[in-house]
Design an enzyme around this catalytic site. Structure first.
Site, PDB file in Angstrom:
ATOM      1  N   ALA A  63       0.834  -1.199   0.000  1.00 56.87           N
ATOM      2  CA  ALA A  63       0.000   0.000   0.000  1.00 56.87           C
ATOM      3  C   ALA A  63       0.866   1.245   0.000  1.00 56.87           C
ATOM      4  CB  ALA A  63      -0.922  -0.008   1.212  1.00 56.87           C
ATOM      5  N   CYS A  64       0.279   2.306  -0.427  1.00 58.62           N
ATOM      6  CA  CYS A  64       0.881   3.625  -0.358  1.00 58.62           C
ATOM      7  C   CYS A  64       1.288   3.899   1.078  1.00 58.62           C
ATOM      8  CB  CYS A  64      -0.175   4.655  -0.744  1.00 58.62           C
ATOM      9  SG  CYS A  64       0.266   5.646  -2.107  1.00 58.62           S
ATOM     10  N   PRO A  65       2.395   4.445   1.386  1.00 57.62           N
ATOM     11  CA  PRO A  65       3.430   4.997   0.498  1.00 57.62           C
ATOM     12  C   PRO A  65       4.632   4.086   0.318  1.00 57.62           C
ATOM     13  CG  PRO A  65       3.755   5.816   2.705  1.00 57.62           C
ATOM     14  CD  PRO A  65       2.668   4.791   2.786  1.00 57.62           C
TER      15      PRO A  65
END
Lengths: 221, 75
Positions: free
Chosen positions: B12-14
């Site tokens: 997932a981001c980041p």
């Protein structure tokens, strides 16, 4: 760009049949909601529009608060500031109209405003840490579950559990800040004054965001 | 010139952005980094970051919800 070797694109199956099935299902669901209350249909349409815009625009509140520290980019931060400014205009007229019509208790009126206490600040910081780890805030998590990102299904489950637990203990948390100040800007500056103050603060935040990105990245694009 | 692959599938981001930032330091000018991602948010912030750094960037959707970002180090 020089030579590159992309992974061979797999032939895609058409998604149009799924879209049609979903559309028919939504029409039936909307019809069912209409028999309960027309407002539910409006909520459904607004919800669908909101989700669509959120997904297409890659709008992400988490990134708005995270990226300035991570990369120095404030493009999403500025989008969040603009969104708040737009929402301010809409809410201003809804509330002002209700006030002119003589409403005693407007949602957001002084009797109704929630106090700003230490627990709110602590909770805000905790939410901030949590959303960066989970990879999304409330709307972002929902949107990415819809996209099929599996890790965030776990985020969503614990989001729901945490929220339920929070609601269960809400009277206790509220009691912590019951003596904290309740600030409703129109009480201090008048209605249009409050609007001006809000825009001045948002405008200042916008320029700080531009300055920050120039300083960190050397460009504003 | 060499070509590197960075597997960020399922991250997932980041995380993809931070891994990319780290990896780019190992590359020589002219090298190519291919970042594989499936988190839609990374499709925005990884190319944005690389472009502001002055690199050449290209994005390819290799499957539904799976992208490869090509970053050519130019400086």
């Amino acid at each position: 760009m020089s030579e590159k070797t992309a992974t061979k694109r797999k032939p895609k199956s058409s998604q149009i049949p799924f879209a049609l099935i979903l559309l028919v299902g939504l029409i039936f669901f909307g019809n069912y909601l209409f028999t309960k209350s027309p407002n539910l249909v409006i909520a459904l349409i607004l919800g669908l529009a909101f989700g669509y815009i959120l997904q297409r625009s890659r709008f992400c509140f988490t990134a708005g608060f995270r990226d300035p520290w991570l990369t120095g980019s404030t493009s999403i931060t500025r989008a969040v500031i603009l969104a708040i400014a737009l929402a301010t205009i809409g809410f201003f007229f809804i509330k002002y109209k209700a006030f002119l019509a003589g409403a005693e208790v407007i949602p957001g009126n002084a009797h109704f405003v929630n106090p700003i206490g230490i627990s709110l600040l602590v909770g805000g910081v905790m939410f901030g840490i949590g959303m960066v780890i989970a990879g999304g805030c409330a709307s972002g998590t929902l949107m990415r579950v819809g996209e099929g990102f599996q890790m965030q299904i776990i985020s969503l489950i614990f989001f729901v559990l945490g929220s339920l637990w929070g609601v269960h203990d809400l009277p206790f948390w509220n009691s912590l800040s019951k003596d904290a100040p309740r600030i409703f800007l129109p009480d201090y500056f008048g209605w249009y004054g409050a609007l001006a103050v809000q825009f001045a603060l948002l405008g200042a935040a916008y320029f700080v965001a531009i300055w920050w990105q120039k300083k960190k990245m050397g460009s504003i694009e | 010139m060499k070509e590197y692959r960075l597997d960020c599938l399922g991250e997932a981001c980041p995380i993809p952005l931070m891994k990319t930032e780290k990896k780019m330091m190992d590359l020589q000018v002219g090298d190519m980094l291919i970042v594989m991602i499936d988190h839609s948010c990374a499709m925005k912030n990884v190319p944005e970051w690389a472009r502001t750094q002055g690199h050449n960037v290209d994005i390819e959707e290799v499957d539904d919800g799976e992208w490869e970002i090509f970053i050519e180090k130019v400086k």
